[in-house]
Design an enzyme around this catalytic site. Structure first.
Site, short mmCIF file in Angstrom:
data_model
loop_
_atom_site.label_atom_id
_atom_site.label_comp_id
_atom_site.label_asym_id
_atom_site.label_seq_id
_atom_site.Cartn_x
_atom_site.Cartn_y
_atom_site.Cartn_z
N GLY A 53 0.72 -1.20 0.06
CA GLY A 53 0.03 0.12 0.00
C GLY A 53 0.81 1.45 0.17
N THR A 54 0.17 2.46 -0.30
CA THR A 54 1.24 3.59 -0.46
C THR A 54 0.51 4.76 0.11
OG1 THR A 54 -0.13 3.81 -2.58
CG2 THR A 54 2.35 2.85 -2.70
N THR A 55 0.21 5.76 -0.40
CA THR A 55 0.38 7.17 0.15
C THR A 55 -0.84 7.39 1.09
OG1 THR A 55 1.27 7.67 -1.93
CG2 THR A 55 0.44 9.65 -0.55
N ALA A 232 2.10 4.05 -8.06
CA ALA A 232 1.58 3.17 -7.13
C ALA A 232 0.58 3.94 -6.07
CB ALA A 232 2.72 2.78 -6.15
#
Length: 279
Positions: A53-55, A232
């Site tokens: 998972g990213t931001t 991403a």
């Protein structure tokens, strides 16, 4: 013969012993194999073995804090999930978001939620906000071994400090490094691969004294900018009607902003960028 074998319905003795108020310590003593950091892994870098998972972004506002996360998880160059949730309430007045290995991140959040609830039940009072942040730092340190093998989880923690003198100063944001270092941010912060772009957007647009509604819009704009430059990070998906997850923590507690409200803000942000792509 153990009491458990003789009386299958009875709670095992280790669970009845007087110990600390830490659920993680209790689990470590009775079933250590259930703690992510205690599981054996084969040697080598496991970084591409699971979705990431990213931001996540968090901002202070007049009423407390706002935290938002995009919905994309990736594995290598593939989009593995388009609707993952990365932001959760930690307890009644605090929020946690995760970036990094998605499965371990969600597991850490559940363990952290249990840790806070366990403490409150045994002690009769909730931890201070700073105490909760320190608890999370200790859990990160417990995962250092698997983090060094590429399965790192980095959380962002924020909440409404019920001990603050007024609501305007009650919103607090804490970030961490992979070894459990803890840092309090004054106004806003972001984590994940798109964080550099999200923080650049917030650096231009953030103003102190914003209310929760404006902070929500700033958070979604920051995620839009992150998605624009980081593959991403997922931006607002108008086709599938998938929009960022947004929570607030104020004097009224930790609450999720309704999806319909986030959809309206997201559509307004996208429409504005059609007129002015630079924001």
């Amino acid at each position: 013969m153990s009491g458990t074998a003789e009386f299958p319905g009875r709670i095992p003795a280790p669970y009845l012993e007087v110990g600390s108020s830490s659920f993680v310590e209790l689990l470590g003593s009775v079933a250590p194999e259930l703690l992510p950091g205690r599981r054996p892994l084969p040697p080598g870098d496991m970084g591409d073995a699971a979705p990431h998972g990213t931001t996540i972004v968090a901002l202070r506002c007049n009423e407390g804090v706002v935290m938002a996360g995009d919905r994309r998880a990736t594995q290598g160059n593939m989009i593995s999930l388009r609707d993952i949730q990365k932001v959760f309430p930690a307890d009644a007045y605090s929020l946690i978001g995760i970036a990094g290995t998605a499965g371990l991140g969600v597991e850490m959040i559940r363990l952290f939620q249990a840790e806070l609830e366990h403490f409150e039940k045994l002690e009769g009072n909730a931890l201070s906000l700073h105490g909760k942040a320190n608890k999370l730092a200790n859990m990160i340190r417990g995962n250092l071994g698997i983090a060094m093998q590429g399965l790192a989880v980095l959380p962002l923690f924020a909440g409404f400090d019920t001990d603050a003198p007024d609501a305007a100063s009650a919103g607090r944001i804490f970030s961490y490094d992979v070894v459990g270092g803890i840092y309090e941010e004054r106004e806003y912060d972001a984590i994940g691969s798109g964080s550099i772009f999200a923080k650049s957007a917030l650096k231009k647009r953030f103003q102190s004294e914003v209310d929760a509604t404006e902070a929500t819009r700033l958070a979604i704009e920051a995620l839009y900018d992150a998605a624009d430059d980081d593959s991403a990070t997922g931006g607002p998906d108008l086709t599938r009607k998938l929009f960022p997850t947004v929570f607030t923590a104020t004097a009224d507690g930790a609450k999720r902003v309704p999806d319909a409200e986030i959809e309206a803000v997201s559509r307004a942000v996208v429409a504005a960028r059609l007129e002015n792509p630079g924001g």
